[in-house]
Design a protein around this motif. Sequence first.
Motif, PDB file in Angstrom:
ATOM      1  N   THR A 180       0.851  -1.192  -0.155  1.00  0.00           N
ATOM      2  CA  THR A 180       0.127  -0.143  -0.175  1.00  0.00           C
ATOM      3  C   THR A 180       1.054   1.084   0.067  1.00  0.00           C
ATOM      4  OG1 THR A 180      -1.666  -1.095   1.333  1.00  0.00           O
ATOM      5  CG2 THR A 180      -1.878   1.243   1.306  1.00  0.00           C
ATOM      6  N   LEU A 181       0.446   2.344  -0.874  1.00  0.00           N
ATOM      7  CA  LEU A 181       1.416   3.380  -0.821  1.00  0.00           C
ATOM      8  C   LEU A 181       0.151   4.645  -0.839  1.00  0.00           C
ATOM      9  CD1 LEU A 181       3.283   2.833  -3.927  1.00  0.00           C
ATOM     10  CD2 LEU A 181       4.108   2.967  -1.529  1.00  0.00           C
ATOM     11  N   GLU A 182       0.425   5.635  -0.168  1.00  0.00           N
ATOM     12  CA  GLU A 182      -0.399   6.847  -0.076  1.00  0.00           C
ATOM     13  C   GLU A 182       0.442   8.078  -0.401  1.00  0.00           C
ATOM     14  OE1 GLU A 182      -3.228   5.727   3.637  1.00  0.00           O
ATOM     15  OE2 GLU A 182      -1.715   6.985   4.178  1.00  0.00           O
ATOM     16  N   PHE A 183       0.019   8.930  -1.224  1.00  0.00           N
ATOM     17  CA  PHE A 183       0.540  10.180  -1.548  1.00  0.00           C
ATOM     18  C   PHE A 183      -0.334  11.290  -1.209  1.00  0.00           C
ATOM     19  CE2 PHE A 183       1.966   7.075  -4.557  1.00  0.00           C
ATOM     20  CZ  PHE A 183       3.227   6.980  -4.443  1.00  0.00           C
ATOM     21  N   GLU A 184       0.157  12.335  -0.491  1.00  0.00           N
ATOM     22  CA  GLU A 184      -0.724  13.461  -0.183  1.00  0.00           C
ATOM     23  C   GLU A 184      -0.310  14.363  -1.112  1.00  0.00           C
ATOM     24  OE1 GLU A 184      -1.550  15.976   3.952  1.00  0.00           O
ATOM     25  OE2 GLU A 184      -0.394  14.029   4.078  1.00  0.00           O
ATOM     26  N   GLY A 198      -2.731   1.650 -11.575  1.00  0.00           N
ATOM     27  CA  GLY A 198      -3.927   2.224 -10.775  1.00  0.00           C
ATOM     28  C   GLY A 198      -3.744   3.734 -11.290  1.00  0.00           C
ATOM     29  N   ARG A 199      -5.241   4.342 -11.176  1.00  0.00           N
ATOM     30  CA  ARG A 199      -5.280   5.640 -11.981  1.00  0.00           C
ATOM     31  C   ARG A 199      -6.230   6.416 -10.877  1.00  0.00           C
ATOM     32  NH1 ARG A 199      -7.927   7.216 -16.466  1.00  0.00           N
ATOM     33  NH2 ARG A 199      -6.241   8.406 -17.221  1.00  0.00           N
ATOM     34  N   VAL A 247      -4.018  10.355  -1.846  1.00  0.00           N
ATOM     35  CA  VAL A 247      -4.611   9.282  -2.709  1.00  0.00           C
ATOM     36  C   VAL A 247      -3.777   7.895  -2.462  1.00  0.00           C
ATOM     37  CG1 VAL A 247      -4.192   8.581  -5.156  1.00  0.00           C
ATOM     38  CG2 VAL A 247      -4.823  10.912  -4.644  1.00  0.00           C
ATOM     39  N   ARG A 248      -4.707   6.994  -2.528  1.00  0.00           N
ATOM     40  CA  ARG A 248      -4.243   5.589  -1.913  1.00  0.00           C
ATOM     41  C   ARG A 248      -4.222   4.546  -2.802  1.00  0.00           C
ATOM     42  NH1 ARG A 248      -4.212   3.208   3.695  1.00  0.00           N
ATOM     43  NH2 ARG A 248      -4.556   1.232   3.460  1.00  0.00           N
ATOM     44  N   PHE A 249      -2.927   3.743  -3.061  1.00  0.00           N
ATOM     45  CA  PHE A 249      -2.977   2.560  -3.992  1.00  0.00           C
ATOM     46  C   PHE A 249      -2.736   1.269  -3.082  1.00  0.00           C
ATOM     47  CE2 PHE A 249      -1.686   6.250  -6.710  1.00  0.00           C
ATOM     48  CZ  PHE A 249      -2.453   6.329  -7.726  1.00  0.00           C
ATOM     49  N   ALA A 250      -3.703   0.623  -2.964  1.00  0.00           N
ATOM     50  CA  ALA A 250      -3.661  -0.649  -2.101  1.00  0.00           C
ATOM     51  C   ALA A 250      -3.719  -1.816  -2.948  1.00  0.00           C
ATOM     52  CB  ALA A 250      -4.624  -0.670  -1.204  1.00  0.00           C
ATOM     53  N   GLY A 251      -3.210  -2.965  -2.543  1.00  0.00           N
ATOM     54  CA  GLY A 251      -3.150  -4.330  -2.967  1.00  0.00           C
ATOM     55  C   GLY A 251      -2.001  -4.438  -4.158  1.00  0.00           C
TER      56      GLY A 251
END
Length: 379
Positions: free
Chosen positions: A64-68, A98-99, A127-131
């Motif tokens: 999982t990555l999160e970008f603020e 992911g988009r 913005v979160r990209f999981a999995g």
Amino acid sequence: MRTVPLVGGPVEWRGALDLETTPAGVMPRRLPAWTKEQYQDPSVHAPTVMPSGVRLVFRTDARTLEFEVLTSTARLDGDPRPRPTGMLELLVDGALAGRRQAPVGNVLRMAGPGARQRLVAGKPGTVRFAGLPRGMKNVELWLPQQTPTELVALRADGEVLAPLPDGRRRWVHHGSSISHCIEADGPTGTWPVVAAALAGAEVINLSQAGNALLDPYVARTIRDMPADLISLKVGINIVALSAFRLRTFGPALHGFLDTIRDGHPDTPLLLISPVSCPALEQVPGPAATGPDGRIAALGDPADVAGGALTLTVVRAELARIAAARQASDPHLHHLDGRTLLGPHEADDLGDGLHPTAAAYRRMGRRFAAYAFAAGGPFG
């Protein structure tokens, strides 16, 4: 989730030549900091901080990555919503994973096009990209090509490491809005990025919407940066803004090329003329947007005899200059831009000037097939 430093840590910024520290975070700019002293017009600053081709690159085993992020988008008075903020796109090992729509942050209110802006301050969004796939992988976060975007924080639930060298050639491109590609469907849908992905190249897009005007500071920037391949798309802004006459256009182009050659004497350099734009083919600028939202040429065709520039005149002059210089510069090449988008594709110009998202992708495929083919200028 652990916070990863955006500067001075493992992540690498690509496509940005300057990182400006702001109260919120980090603002990438696509020209060096020293160039700010050489222009005053806000129309130059705006596309410089629109991160077309800018991406954050690293390796990670995170799932999982999160970008603020904090975006700054415009809104005309009377419009119910700000202009679209664009997309954040995540690539894992070169494939789109992911988009996400970039969140609305700051809003720049305007009474009308070109009017003075009034800032309505906003807040960062996450913005979160999981999995994501298991194991160590190469990750790229591409920022929206049409919206100034500050990175506030990066968080990961795993280890984040610096990217490894991949041996790709570095392609530096400069052009107008038709290379900036505001109308593309995402940051990896701009034609230079599409072409680079097909060719296995690393593109640095220095294109400036409305500002491909042979500015000397751009030539010096290209001169001083590493580049294995260089391309310049010249002409549409020069005609649309009536920036030169025939007498001054040729020497300005020669000077621009001379400056680049001071730093890259033998680098393959491709000079590209404008794609088709029916309104400006035979009628000189300046150009303006009409009530129907389409571009119109306001010049007098009779003035062409006195040195006014049309796209037809510019293409002929570019071809002439390229042929003349090739005698002493065998690494200089020329491409008629209508090879990328021709007069039979006028329906693909949404406003009569800018290609649609689908047309940008087609241009990228055509450019890759020509420029990077065996025997092509970048082959």
